[in-house]
Design a protein around this motif. Sequence first.
Motif, PDB file in Angstrom:
ATOM      1  N   GLY A   1      54.932 -33.112  67.683  1.00 51.77           N
ATOM      2  CA  GLY A   1      56.182 -33.418  66.973  1.00 51.77           C
ATOM      3  C   GLY A   1      56.609 -32.257  66.098  1.00 51.77           C
ATOM      4  O   GLY A   1      57.792 -31.949  65.985  1.00 51.77           O
ATOM      5  N   SER A   2      55.639 -31.602  65.474  1.00 54.81           N
ATOM      6  CA  SER A   2      55.956 -30.449  64.640  1.00 54.81           C
ATOM      7  C   SER A   2      56.333 -29.242  65.490  1.00 54.81           C
ATOM      8  O   SER A   2      57.298 -28.546  65.215  1.00 54.81           O
ATOM      9  N   ALA A   3      55.561 -29.005  66.545  1.00 50.51           N
ATOM     10  CA  ALA A   3      55.762 -27.786  67.339  1.00 50.51           C
ATOM     11  C   ALA A   3      57.052 -27.838  68.159  1.00 50.51           C
ATOM     12  O   ALA A   3      57.846 -26.898  68.154  1.00 50.51           O
ATOM     13  N   VAL A   4      57.269 -28.942  68.853  1.00 47.58           N
ATOM     14  CA  VAL A   4      58.460 -29.020  69.707  1.00 47.58           C
ATOM     15  C   VAL A   4      59.673 -29.357  68.851  1.00 47.58           C
ATOM     16  O   VAL A   4      59.693 -30.379  68.172  1.00 47.58           O
TER      17      VAL A   4
ATOM     18  N   LEU B   1      63.738 -27.379  67.462  1.00 48.78           N
ATOM     19  CA  LEU B   1      64.836 -26.461  67.744  1.00 48.78           C
ATOM     20  C   LEU B   1      64.320 -25.135  68.266  1.00 48.78           C
ATOM     21  O   LEU B   1      65.004 -24.441  69.015  1.00 48.78           O
ATOM     22  N   GLY B   2      63.098 -24.769  67.859  1.00 45.70           N
ATOM     23  CA  GLY B   2      62.512 -23.512  68.321  1.00 45.70           C
ATOM     24  C   GLY B   2      62.458 -23.443  69.837  1.00 45.70           C
ATOM     25  O   GLY B   2      62.719 -22.395  70.431  1.00 45.70           O
ATOM     26  N   ASN B   3      62.138 -24.549  70.471  1.00 43.26           N
ATOM     27  CA  ASN B   3      61.998 -24.549  71.928  1.00 43.26           C
ATOM     28  C   ASN B   3      63.344 -24.591  72.633  1.00 43.26           C
ATOM     29  O   ASN B   3      63.542 -23.943  73.647  1.00 43.26           O
ATOM     30  N   ILE B   4      64.249 -25.397  72.100  1.00 41.96           N
ATOM     31  CA  ILE B   4      65.455 -25.679  72.866  1.00 41.96           C
ATOM     32  C   ILE B   4      66.638 -24.833  72.411  1.00 41.96           C
ATOM     33  O   ILE B   4      67.426 -24.361  73.215  1.00 41.96           O
TER      34      ILE B   4
ATOM     35  N   PHE C   1      67.659 -23.193  56.744  1.00 44.01           N
ATOM     36  CA  PHE C   1      68.585 -22.926  57.853  1.00 44.01           C
ATOM     37  C   PHE C   1      68.329 -23.832  59.059  1.00 44.01           C
ATOM     38  O   PHE C   1      69.218 -24.112  59.847  1.00 44.01           O
ATOM     39  N   TYR C   2      67.085 -24.295  59.173  1.00 38.74           N
ATOM     40  CA  TYR C   2      66.741 -25.210  60.277  1.00 38.74           C
ATOM     41  C   TYR C   2      67.618 -26.456  60.210  1.00 38.74           C
ATOM     42  O   TYR C   2      68.093 -26.979  61.212  1.00 38.74           O
ATOM     43  N   SER C   3      67.834 -26.900  58.974  1.00 38.28           N
ATOM     44  CA  SER C   3      68.627 -28.098  58.759  1.00 38.28           C
ATOM     45  C   SER C   3      70.097 -27.871  59.119  1.00 38.28           C
ATOM     46  O   SER C   3      70.788 -28.793  59.551  1.00 38.28           O
TER      47      SER C   3
ATOM     48  N   PHE D   1      56.594 -19.278  65.234  1.00 42.71           N
ATOM     49  CA  PHE D   1      57.600 -20.273  64.870  1.00 42.71           C
ATOM     50  C   PHE D   1      57.486 -21.505  65.764  1.00 42.71           C
ATOM     51  O   PHE D   1      57.432 -22.644  65.292  1.00 42.71           O
ATOM     52  N   THR D   2      57.412 -21.278  67.062  1.00 42.44           N
ATOM     53  CA  THR D   2      57.462 -22.399  67.996  1.00 42.44           C
ATOM     54  C   THR D   2      56.202 -23.255  67.927  1.00 42.44           C
ATOM     55  O   THR D   2      56.248 -24.456  68.149  1.00 42.44           O
ATOM     56  N   LEU D   3      55.063 -22.646  67.585  1.00 41.07           N
ATOM     57  CA  LEU D   3      53.831 -23.438  67.494  1.00 41.07           C
ATOM     58  C   LEU D   3      53.584 -23.928  66.060  1.00 41.07           C
ATOM     59  O   LEU D   3      52.532 -24.491  65.774  1.00 41.07           O
ATOM     60  N   SER D   4      54.529 -23.716  65.174  1.00 44.53           N
ATOM     61  CA  SER D   4      54.389 -24.117  63.759  1.00 44.53           C
ATOM     62  C   SER D   4      53.156 -23.490  63.124  1.00 44.53           C
ATOM     63  O   SER D   4      52.398 -24.152  62.427  1.00 44.53           O
ATOM     64  N   LEU D   5      52.957 -22.196  63.365  1.00 44.56           N
ATOM     65  CA  LEU D   5      51.771 -21.529  62.823  1.00 44.56           C
ATOM     66  C   LEU D   5      52.133 -20.596  61.688  1.00 44.56           C
ATOM     67  O   LEU D   5      53.267 -20.170  61.566  1.00 44.56           O
TER      68      LEU D   5
ATOM     69  N   ALA E   1      50.378 -23.094  57.537  1.00 45.97           N
ATOM     70  CA  ALA E   1      49.352 -24.082  57.181  1.00 45.97           C
ATOM     71  C   ALA E   1      49.687 -25.523  57.551  1.00 45.97           C
ATOM     72  O   ALA E   1      49.046 -26.446  57.088  1.00 45.97           O
ATOM     73  N   VAL E   2      50.704 -25.701  58.410  1.00 44.36           N
ATOM     74  CA  VAL E   2      51.032 -27.059  58.851  1.00 44.36           C
ATOM     75  C   VAL E   2      49.880 -27.629  59.679  1.00 44.36           C
ATOM     76  O   VAL E   2      49.428 -28.758  59.477  1.00 44.36           O
ATOM     77  N   MET E   3      49.396 -26.799  60.620  1.00 42.59           N
ATOM     78  CA  MET E   3      48.310 -27.273  61.481  1.00 42.59           C
ATOM     79  C   MET E   3      47.019 -27.463  60.675  1.00 42.59           C
ATOM     80  O   MET E   3      46.156 -28.250  61.035  1.00 42.59           O
TER      81      MET E   3
ATOM     82  N   ILE F   1      60.342 -32.524  59.169  1.00 41.83           N
ATOM     83  CA  ILE F   1      59.412 -33.246  58.295  1.00 41.83           C
ATOM     84  C   ILE F   1      58.177 -32.389  58.027  1.00 41.83           C
ATOM     85  O   ILE F   1      57.706 -32.270  56.893  1.00 41.83           O
ATOM     86  N   SER F   2      57.681 -31.739  59.085  1.00 43.45           N
ATOM     87  CA  SER F   2      56.472 -30.927  58.901  1.00 43.45           C
ATOM     88  C   SER F   2      56.750 -29.648  58.113  1.00 43.45           C
ATOM     89  O   SER F   2      55.841 -28.994  57.627  1.00 43.45           O
ATOM     90  N   LEU F   3      58.029 -29.278  57.995  1.00 48.24           N
ATOM     91  CA  LEU F   3      58.372 -28.127  57.152  1.00 48.24           C
ATOM     92  C   LEU F   3      58.424 -28.528  55.679  1.00 48.24           C
ATOM     93  O   LEU F   3      58.067 -27.760  54.796  1.00 48.24           O
TER      94      LEU F   3
HETATM   95  N1  PFF Z   1      57.909 -25.383  65.537  1.00 43.31           N
HETATM   96  C1  PFF Z   1      59.214 -25.815  65.123  1.00 43.31           C
HETATM   97  C2  PFF Z   1      60.195 -25.553  66.253  1.00 43.31           C
HETATM   98  O1  PFF Z   1      59.829 -24.900  67.233  1.00 43.31           O
HETATM   99  O2  PFF Z   1      61.326 -25.992  66.160  1.00 43.31           O
HETATM  100  C3  PFF Z   1      59.670 -25.145  63.853  1.00 43.31           C
HETATM  101  C4  PFF Z   1      58.613 -25.116  62.779  1.00 43.31           C
HETATM  102  C5  PFF Z   1      58.094 -26.300  62.268  1.00 43.31           C
HETATM  103  C6  PFF Z   1      58.127 -23.907  62.329  1.00 43.31           C
HETATM  104  C7  PFF Z   1      57.092 -26.274  61.309  1.00 43.31           C
HETATM  105  C8  PFF Z   1      57.120 -23.857  61.390  1.00 43.31           C
HETATM  106  C9  PFF Z   1      56.609 -25.052  60.904  1.00 43.31           C
HETATM  107  F1  PFF Z   1      55.670 -25.001  60.033  1.00 43.31           F
END
Ligand code: PFF
Length: 470
Positions: free
Chosen positions: A37-40, A42-45, A124-126, A246-250, A253-255, A342-344
Amino acid sequence: MSANSSGSATYSGTLDGSNAKRGLWSSRLAFILAATGSAVGLGNIWKFPYVTGENGGGAFVLIYLVCIAVVGIPIMMAEVMIGRRGGHSPVNSLRLIAAREGLKPVWRMIGAVGVLAGFLILSFYSVIGGWAVSYVGTAASGQFAGQSAEAIGAIFSGLLSDPAALLLWHSVFLALVMVVVARGVRSGLERAVSILMPALFVLLLIVVGYAMTSGSFGRAAAFLFQPDFSKLTTSGILVALGHAFFTLSLGMAVMMAYGSYLPKNISIAKTSITVSVIDTGVALLAGLAIFLIVFANGLEPGAGPGLIFQTLPLAFGQMPMGSLFGTLFFVLLIFAAWTSGISLLEPIVEWLEEQKGMNRTVSTLGAGVVCWALGIVSILSLNLWADFAPLGFVPMLEDKTIFDLLDFFTANILLPLGGFLVAVFAGWVMSRQALENELSLSAPMFRLWYVTIRFITPVAVAAVFLYNLA
Ligand code: PFF
């Protein structure tokens, strides 16, 4: 999702909280759903297709895939491992492990990088999440039906040139994120991931299936998968690396936070690889869908951040039941962005609770309002300040607006920096014994990971940084 049926136990980490008190994920699947949920998102699509388009396609994609394998997966394993080992919020896990190894608490810095990155990215994600919110209504009211590429482009530029509308949608998106974080109830959301993510995947497949009939498959596949290194620039390599983080939310420290809830008997390697493979699969599928449409309609692959908003509606406008599919697609995109958003916000709120002793509602409101205000700067740089490049005197940043700079600085500098510190912490600070215990890999697999995290990952990140500076 968590051992506590209300779901709130998942984030009840406190200074003195032990794992027993905090509750653990109920299963490996629960962790995978939350991490996915965190990784997938806007980064992917949204981001992957547009940065691929801007950086010439195949060679960029290849470097990105190498970065996922050599940098992303090892660092994800390290983050999850540190989190589980520490059993607390990232800042305190790092402090505790460092203390156990007789080291200075300066390693808490990694957590601080995360909090800063969270603020800046969410702001900016928002705004982009807001674009998706606005497109639900546009799709549902049938405005894409039968439209030309020019008309679809005009709908998008109309949105960008309207600061009030952008502010409204940005506010709606951020409010969605804040409500969930403030209430600390995520169990329902994570369960929904198991239905909505596959649904998003299926919808992407439908778009790909439809777009394949346009006869552009050869060109789209060649663009994405045939590396032409003459098109890859130095900064393209940095963008590929940054995007892997960015795409893996790394790197923020989220993971690590999620890992602290992972039961001891679950394989960190298998779960990290699963999450990374799902994430990469969604990105590649989105890329394929978008470039099929780009080439079938003679559009510009390097159109920038608006790419998906100018291409996908074109396909929805042409295909049977397009308004329905289009509406559904943007709803699912909002959902994917929501779980990432949410994870941000979560690490910031957790940090405020722990360090400043604020309660959850107050910390969520405080952090949310700062992100909201910062988002206004991004909104203005899409219209009124579109020509304002504050760092125009720096090579590589000449034409970057504030919005571009926020994206560039967080994804390409802050996150890799956070990841570099994680790799050094795991590879050089923690004892080998602790690593072996926590990862419980076979001897050759452990050696592979250990060499990667000690040498290959940090050297790769440092090399890309230095190469770009030079
Ligand atoms: N991984 C999310 C995406 O690809 O849209 C963005 C993201 C979420 C980046 C959480 C970093 C993070 F800690």
